[in-house]
Scaffold this motif. Sequence first.
Motif, mmCIF file in Angstrom:
data_model
loop_
_atom_site.group_PDB
_atom_site.id
_atom_site.type_symbol
_atom_site.label_atom_id
_atom_site.label_comp_id
_atom_site.label_asym_id
_atom_site.label_seq_id
_atom_site.Cartn_x
_atom_site.Cartn_y
_atom_site.Cartn_z
ATOM 1 N N SER A 53 0.819 -1.215 0.000
ATOM 2 C CA SER A 53 0.000 0.000 0.000
ATOM 3 C C SER A 53 0.849 1.261 0.000
ATOM 4 O O SER A 53 0.386 2.321 -0.434
ATOM 5 N N THR B 186 1.213 2.298 -3.735
ATOM 6 C CA THR B 186 -0.025 2.768 -4.352
ATOM 7 C C THR B 186 -0.514 4.058 -3.711
ATOM 8 O O THR B 186 -1.002 4.969 -4.398
ATOM 9 N N TYR B 187 -0.367 4.183 -2.397
ATOM 10 C CA TYR B 187 -0.832 5.373 -1.700
ATOM 11 C C TYR B 187 -0.050 6.603 -2.156
ATOM 12 O O TYR B 187 -0.622 7.665 -2.421
ATOM 13 N N SER C 151 1.573 7.003 -5.013
ATOM 14 C CA SER C 151 1.327 7.324 -6.424
ATOM 15 C C SER C 151 -0.018 8.005 -6.624
ATOM 16 O O SER C 151 -0.185 8.787 -7.577
ATOM 17 N N ASP C 152 -0.995 7.753 -5.762
ATOM 18 C CA ASP C 152 -2.325 8.339 -5.919
ATOM 19 C C ASP C 152 -2.436 9.745 -5.335
ATOM 20 O O ASP C 152 -3.399 10.456 -5.640
#
Length: 507
Positions: free
Chosen positions: A308, A311-312, A314-315
């Motif tokens: 995570s 992904t966290y 990059s978002d």
Amino acid sequence: MISGQQRRRSSISGGLFVTISRAVVRYEAMHQRLYGRRQDTLANEDDNHGGLGIVPGSRARSRRAERRLSPRFWQAVSRIAELAAVYALVVAGRMYAVTHWKLTSGDVIEYNTYAQAFWLGHPPLHQLPVEYPPLAIIPFSLTLLPPLKDIQTVFSLWMAAIIVVGYAGFLRFSTRRRGLIYLLYLLVGSNAVLTARFDIVPALITLAALWATERKRFVLAYLLLAAGILLKLYPAFLLPIVMIAHWQAVRATYPTAIRWRAGVRALVAFVRRDPAVRAVASGAALCVGVVALVFAAAIAVAGGAALSGFTYASDRPLQIESTPATLLWLGTLVGIPAHPEFSFVSLNMVGPLDVALKPLSAVALVVGCLVVYWGQMRHRLTVGQAVLACLCAVMVTNKIFSPQYIIWVLPIVAAVEGFSLLWVAIGFLTTLDFPIVYGLRAPIWDSPFSWQFMPVIAARNLLLLYVTLRAMLRRPHRRPASLPSADGEGGQMLLHTDSDSAPIATR
């Protein structure tokens, strides 16, 4: 007859002799108690008088040994007192921050929640922190030890102890002056978040990896880098620096020339036999293997939540204190729209240009790191200067720049550059931004409407951009290794070497 003046002189001298005699007796008794030698001395005297004979000079040798040990004892006492004073200073800084700036403990509460879910959840050892690498659970677990209600104080005391460990590292591997500069930078630039975040842990691990690399302890350096990556990810950008330093060290011992025109088979054979290639490949494989193994174990335990952190990040949009967000704000001065937005538990800046700035910031990050690696390969940057320049490039080009990120680089600045008014100014502006300007308005999403908010951030980022370019492009200043360092403590050149004095320090 003896005159009155002679009597007074004899009485004064007699009293002085008695006083000195008593002081000597007390001094000997104190040392006998400290070193536990009184009973052994008495026993030896009883044995000697009992028929074994008196050993000539035995008591004199014992006293000389005690005198030789006493400086070590007092040196240890003074070192403990020094470290205790540093600990008290850090704790006092935290108390000042809490009482004067009225800081919240949201991050520490989040750490504690993650730790309880990991250790006390059902089933235990299966819930890893979101947005953090797997080993971040280790500093998070400090909020449970001891299990007190005031988790903020518990965590702060642990972080203060880790800061003292960093100061002790400066005393051992650098100089006391640079250790004091390390404390100055931390208290000026990050006092509000210093003991309320865990960023000092990966920062000191990165510093230890630098010291290990300078002393050619490359296996230790690779392992420390792996630990840092598993705590905060950003030390991954430093792996090529350690590999280049490792290559240069082995190549200095085994000089060979690569014959590019010898053909593919000859090049492959050369690579397979070359000691520098094998050493660097083995070290890099060790670091990457440890990281991959821990992430694989985390995935097996927690599933996709172990990734995570990637992904966290990059978002997330452009965090309002980052350099790309400053460019968005500057665009508003010429009519390009942009506005603050509270999301991902932080203040961000959004606008039409953020679609282009996010990929451009990633490209700038890669280019900046490549420039640093090339400068180190060309011997234009020392190991310490390359680490400092790389960390500065990561911070100044990253789309996220929270106030605690400054902690990543401050110990490295103290170890590599020493005192710098520019870095004091950067630290001061960071503290002025958070918590001072942030506290002018409440709640937090109203902070950008203070007229001081964005100018302070822009000034800090401009200075940071300047020191980044200076660190990347300047040539190192070399001086003979036999000369004392600028800190006035050059008597231990084999124990430590300033990072700005030689590409690779001695063991």
